[in-house]
Scaffold this motif. Structure first.
Motif, PDB file in Angstrom:
ATOM      1  N   VAL A   1       0.857  -1.181   0.000  1.00  0.00           N
ATOM      2  CA  VAL A   1       0.000   0.000   0.000  1.00  0.00           C
ATOM      3  C   VAL A   1       0.893   1.230   0.000  1.00  0.00           C
ATOM      4  O   VAL A   1       1.899   1.278   0.717  1.00  0.00           O
ATOM      5  CB  VAL A   1      -0.923   0.023   1.240  1.00  0.00           C
ATOM      6  N   SER A   2       0.526   2.221  -0.804  1.00  0.00           N
ATOM      7  CA  SER A   2       1.327   3.442  -0.905  1.00  0.00           C
ATOM      8  C   SER A   2       0.904   4.463   0.147  1.00  0.00           C
ATOM      9  O   SER A   2      -0.279   4.594   0.469  1.00  0.00           O
ATOM     10  CB  SER A   2       1.187   4.063  -2.298  1.00  0.00           C
ATOM     11  N   LEU A   3       1.882   5.184   0.647  1.00  0.00           N
ATOM     12  CA  LEU A   3       1.635   6.250   1.613  1.00  0.00           C
ATOM     13  C   LEU A   3       1.084   7.474   0.890  1.00  0.00           C
ATOM     14  O   LEU A   3       1.571   7.850  -0.180  1.00  0.00           O
ATOM     15  CB  LEU A   3       2.935   6.602   2.329  1.00  0.00           C
ATOM     16  N   ARG A   4       0.059   8.088   1.474  1.00  0.00           N
ATOM     17  CA  ARG A   4      -0.499   9.326   0.927  1.00  0.00           C
ATOM     18  C   ARG A   4      -0.326  10.453   1.941  1.00  0.00           C
ATOM     19  O   ARG A   4      -0.344  10.222   3.152  1.00  0.00           O
ATOM     20  CB  ARG A   4      -1.996   9.169   0.620  1.00  0.00           C
ATOM     21  N   LYS A   5      -0.180  11.657   1.441  1.00  0.00           N
ATOM     22  CA  LYS A   5      -0.132  12.811   2.326  1.00  0.00           C
ATOM     23  C   LYS A   5      -1.481  12.974   3.022  1.00  0.00           C
ATOM     24  O   LYS A   5      -2.479  12.379   2.621  1.00  0.00           O
ATOM     25  CB  LYS A   5       0.210  14.071   1.528  1.00  0.00           C
ATOM     26  N   SER A   6      -1.510  13.811   4.039  1.00  0.00           N
ATOM     27  CA  SER A   6      -2.755  14.042   4.772  1.00  0.00           C
ATOM     28  C   SER A   6      -3.768  14.765   3.886  1.00  0.00           C
ATOM     29  O   SER A   6      -3.422  15.349   2.853  1.00  0.00           O
ATOM     30  CB  SER A   6      -2.488  14.874   6.023  1.00  0.00           C
ATOM     31  N   ARG A   7      -5.024  14.749   4.316  1.00  0.00           N
ATOM     32  CA  ARG A   7      -6.056  15.481   3.581  1.00  0.00           C
ATOM     33  C   ARG A   7      -5.705  16.972   3.511  1.00  0.00           C
ATOM     34  O   ARG A   7      -5.889  17.618   2.479  1.00  0.00           O
ATOM     35  CB  ARG A   7      -7.413  15.308   4.261  1.00  0.00           C
TER      36      ARG A   7
END
Length: 329
Positions: free
Chosen positions: A97-103
């Motif tokens: 799973v790839s890391l995403r920045k915060s909303r």
């Protein structure tokens, strides 16, 4: 601790930012320390080191563990533990799973703006639209985000309100160049329908995926006729508590089937490939996944990304929330 709005995400799951850079441990050692077992079969190809707690449930629910697979900490293997089970066992999820920045980070260059056609009159409209504008200097590219905007009526000046929403049927976001905008419909929330009375109201817009809101709500005057039209539209979407519970129970069953399908994706693919018709594929899936044919049909109709093993934590979160909603009806 950061708010959910400021927390990075793995898939759609908010995680503890500080945990990303903490020291990791062998999975067996972490399991022993926290008091659960490890499903060794699921962990055969899992990283041997680097495991840490990424998210703790507030009460019961699933504990999320992770181990990075690259030095930049951008790709992770995940494991989940059902802390509510009598014998808590860590199940390692296939795939990464790839890391995403915060909303907050992902929406930083975006603004919601009411277009002139909405602000030049105080009269209520049958349909409301709003613009999503890229105010930054570089191209904004969505990272699994959507452009679903919900509208909520409140009394003038009200800023504290709640609402519910569903994202079915709404497409993904599109890239926006600097100064470019996308005009989208505002989906009026049904939760306030019983409280609407003729007169001045504020219409709040929320782009729910990124929790983005315009600087000000839209002031509108609702007439009795307009409210009647809204209610007529909503009436067709309403359901009794029994109907709602049945609907949510079906969603629970289908989410469980999707999770099971993701865990057996190779077998699912082989079975579908061998089927000579859609009907045969659905029946075979129902047998493989030990579910009813309606749930098997939902699996058969699923987007491929929803069956990817790495998507399982997102489905588990949905399952937990849908189960909570069903039990609350």
């Amino acid at each position: 601790m950061e708010s959910a709005d400021e927390s990075p995400q793995l898939g759609d799951i908010d995680i503890d930012r500080s945990a990303l850079t903490q020291d990791g441990f062998p999975l067996a050692a972490l399991a022993s320390e926290l008091g659960f077992l490890v499903d060794e079969q699921s962990a055969v190809d899992a990283p041997s080191e680097g495991w840490r707690v990424l998210k703790r449930p507030s009460a019961g629910g699933f504990l999320l563990l992770g181990s990075p697979t690259d030095a930049a900490l951008q790709t992770w293997r995940l494991a989940q533990v059902n802390t509510g089970a009598a014998d808590a066992i860590a199940q390692v999820i296939p795939g990464t799973v790839s890391l995403r920045k915060s909303r907050a980070e992902r929406r930083s260059s975006l603004e919601l703006r009411w277009p002139p056609m909405m602000t030049t009159t105080d009269a209520a409209a049958d349909e409301y639209v709003i613009d999503i504008v890229n105010t930054g200097d570089t191209r904004w590219i969505p990272d699994g985000d959507g452009f679903h905007v919900v509208g909520v009526f409140t009394e003038p000046g009200t800023t504290d309100f709640g609402f519910s929403w569903a994202s079915m049927g709404h497409g993904p976001a599109v890239p926006l160049d600097p100064g470019e905008y996308a005009r989208v419909s505002v989906a009026l929330n049904q939760g306030t329908r019983a409280d609407l009375v003729p007169g001045r109201h504020d219409l709040h817009a929320i782009m729910v995926g990124l929790n983005l809101r315009p600087e000000h709500p839209l002031a509108v005057d609702l007439s009795s006729a307009q409210i009647a039209r809204y209610r007529e539209r909503w009436r067709g979407r309403s359901s009794s508590p029994d109907d709602r519970r049945r609907m949510l129970d079906l969603q629970v069953q289908r989410l469980r089937a999707q999770i099971a399908a993701g865990a057996s994706l190779v077998a699912v693919a082989e079975m579908v490939a061998a089927a000579e018709s859609d009907a045969e594929a659905v029946i075979s899936l129902a047998t493989l996944l030990d579910c009813d044919e309606a749930s098997a049909q939902a699996v058969y109709d699923s987007a491929l990304r929803e069956l990817r093993p790495g998507y399982a934590p997102t489905l588990e979160e949905r399952l937990t929330e849908t189960t909570r909603l069903r039990d609350a009806v």
